[in-house]
Design a protein around this motif. Structure first.
Motif, short mmCIF file in Angstrom:
data_model
loop_
_atom_site.label_atom_id
_atom_site.label_comp_id
_atom_site.label_asym_id
_atom_site.label_seq_id
_atom_site.Cartn_x
_atom_site.Cartn_y
_atom_site.Cartn_z
N MET A 1 0.84 -1.20 0.00
CA MET A 1 0.00 0.00 0.00
C MET A 1 0.87 1.24 0.00
N ASN A 2 0.53 2.17 -0.86
CA ASN A 2 1.22 3.46 -0.92
C ASN A 2 0.36 4.52 -0.25
N ILE A 3 0.89 5.18 0.76
CA ILE A 3 0.16 6.19 1.52
C ILE A 3 0.80 7.55 1.27
N LEU A 4 -0.01 8.51 0.90
CA LEU A 4 0.45 9.89 0.77
C LEU A 4 -0.18 10.71 1.88
N GLN A 5 0.66 11.32 2.70
CA GLN A 5 0.17 12.17 3.80
C GLN A 5 0.44 13.63 3.46
N ILE A 6 -0.61 14.43 3.49
CA ILE A 6 -0.51 15.86 3.21
C ILE A 6 -0.81 16.61 4.49
N ASN A 7 0.20 17.30 5.02
CA ASN A 7 0.02 18.16 6.20
C ASN A 7 -0.14 19.59 5.71
N SER A 8 -1.32 20.18 5.95
CA SER A 8 -1.58 21.50 5.37
C SER A 8 -1.67 22.61 6.40
N SER A 9 -1.32 22.33 7.64
CA SER A 9 -1.27 23.39 8.64
C SER A 9 -0.14 24.35 8.30
N ALA A 10 -0.31 25.61 8.70
CA ALA A 10 0.77 26.58 8.54
C ALA A 10 1.89 26.34 9.54
N ARG A 11 1.64 25.46 10.51
CA ARG A 11 2.63 25.18 11.55
C ARG A 11 3.31 23.83 11.30
N SER A 12 4.62 23.83 11.36
CA SER A 12 5.35 22.57 11.23
C SER A 12 5.32 21.78 12.53
N ASN A 13 5.13 22.47 13.67
CA ASN A 13 5.11 21.81 14.97
C ASN A 13 3.86 22.23 15.74
N GLY A 14 3.32 21.30 16.52
CA GLY A 14 2.20 21.62 17.37
C GLY A 14 0.86 21.67 16.69
N SER A 15 0.75 21.14 15.49
CA SER A 15 -0.51 21.18 14.75
C SER A 15 -1.38 19.98 15.12
N GLU A 16 -2.63 20.24 15.47
CA GLU A 16 -3.55 19.16 15.80
C GLU A 16 -3.93 18.35 14.56
N SER A 17 -4.10 19.01 13.43
CA SER A 17 -4.44 18.26 12.21
C SER A 17 -3.30 17.33 11.80
N THR A 18 -2.07 17.79 11.99
CA THR A 18 -0.92 16.94 11.69
C THR A 18 -0.84 15.78 12.66
N ARG A 19 -1.13 16.04 13.93
CA ARG A 19 -1.12 14.96 14.93
C ARG A 19 -2.11 13.88 14.54
N LEU A 20 -3.30 14.28 14.13
CA LEU A 20 -4.31 13.30 13.73
C LEU A 20 -3.90 12.57 12.46
N ALA A 21 -3.37 13.31 11.48
CA ALA A 21 -2.91 12.66 10.25
C ALA A 21 -1.81 11.65 10.55
N ASP A 22 -0.90 12.01 11.44
CA ASP A 22 0.15 11.08 11.85
C ASP A 22 -0.44 9.82 12.48
N ALA A 23 -1.45 10.01 13.33
CA ALA A 23 -2.08 8.87 14.00
C ALA A 23 -2.77 7.96 12.99
N ILE A 24 -3.44 8.55 12.02
CA ILE A 24 -4.12 7.76 10.99
C ILE A 24 -3.12 6.94 10.19
N VAL A 25 -2.04 7.59 9.77
CA VAL A 25 -1.03 6.90 8.97
C VAL A 25 -0.34 5.81 9.78
N ALA A 26 -0.06 6.08 11.05
CA ALA A 26 0.58 5.07 11.90
C ALA A 26 -0.29 3.81 12.00
N LYS A 27 -1.61 4.00 12.12
CA LYS A 27 -2.50 2.84 12.22
C LYS A 27 -2.66 2.15 10.88
N LEU A 28 -2.69 2.91 9.81
CA LEU A 28 -2.75 2.30 8.47
C LEU A 28 -1.52 1.44 8.20
N ASN A 29 -0.39 1.90 8.73
CA ASN A 29 0.88 1.22 8.49
C ASN A 29 1.34 0.46 9.72
N ALA A 30 0.41 -0.10 10.47
CA ALA A 30 0.75 -0.80 11.71
C ALA A 30 1.70 -1.97 11.47
#
Length: 202
Positions: A1-30
């Motif tokens: 499976m090929n997963i593309l993650q797009i983080n679109s927050s203006a913040r590189s650190n501390g972004s809640e949307s990025t945290r959730l995207a990271d969590a989704i990808v981590a579970k997809l790639n368990a």
């Protein structure tokens, strides 16, 4: 499976949307067997669609200057990533009732007539088909299913336009309403992620 993650927050650190995207990808790639490509649009900003870019895109490839070819190549790279993906995970915070300028620039880059969509006698047809999309939507207030949620129609319309119709959303709202609201939002989002991934695996 090929997963593309797009983080679109203006913040590189501390972004809640990025945290959730990271969590989704981590579970997809368990199982660790997926190929994951991450595009952080804050750390790697994509140029906006301006007059120079439009001139490059509408100039036939064989007539482009080196500068125009280089500009088009930037969009080509993002299109290739989207085409190669089986699953696209997007972190999409709400800024002023809409998507971020970072995500808009990504949308503008991957929308290419004849490549990711085409016009037909019966209307446009999306060409980025056969992919699953999961969008982590985060907001400071409470907007879901209300008149102030102008972000969700934009997301659905654009993704469908390029053929991305298998789309599921994870919502995390109320992050500007205090610590208790944040805790509830995160717990609720975690439950949504589990439900969405169960559906993806089905």
């Amino acid at each position: 499976m090929n997963i593309l993650q797009i983080n679109s927050s203006a913040r590189s650190n501390g972004s809640e949307s990025t945290r959730l995207a990271d969590a989704i990808v981590a579970k997809l790639n368990a199982d660790g067997n997926a190929t994951v490509v991450r595009r952080d649009l804050a750390a790697q900003p994509h140029p906006v669609l301006d007059e120079t870019a439009l001139q490059a895109l509408f100039t036939p490839a064989e007539q482009r200057t080196p500068e125009q070819a280089a500009r088009v190549a930037l969009d080509d790279a993002l299109i290739a990533q989207a085409q190669a993906a089986d699953v696209i995970v997007i972190g999409a915070p709400m800024y002023n009732f809409g998507i971020t300028v970072q995500l808009k620039s990504w949308f503008d880059a991957i929308a290419r007539a004849g490549v990711t969509f085409k016009y037909t006698a019966t209307g446009p047809v999306g060409l980025l088909t056969g992919k699953k999309v999961i969008v982590a939507v985060t907001r400071g207030g409470m907007h879901k299913d209300g008149p102030t949620d102008t972000q969700l129609p934009h997301l659905k319309t654009f993704l469908g336009f390029v053929g991305l119709t298998d789309v599921q959303f994870v919502f995390s709202e109320g992050h500007g309403l205090g610590p208790d609201a944040v805790a509830r939002a995160r717990a609720d989002a975690d439950e949504q992620i589990n439900a969405v991934l169960a559906d993806v695996a089905a």
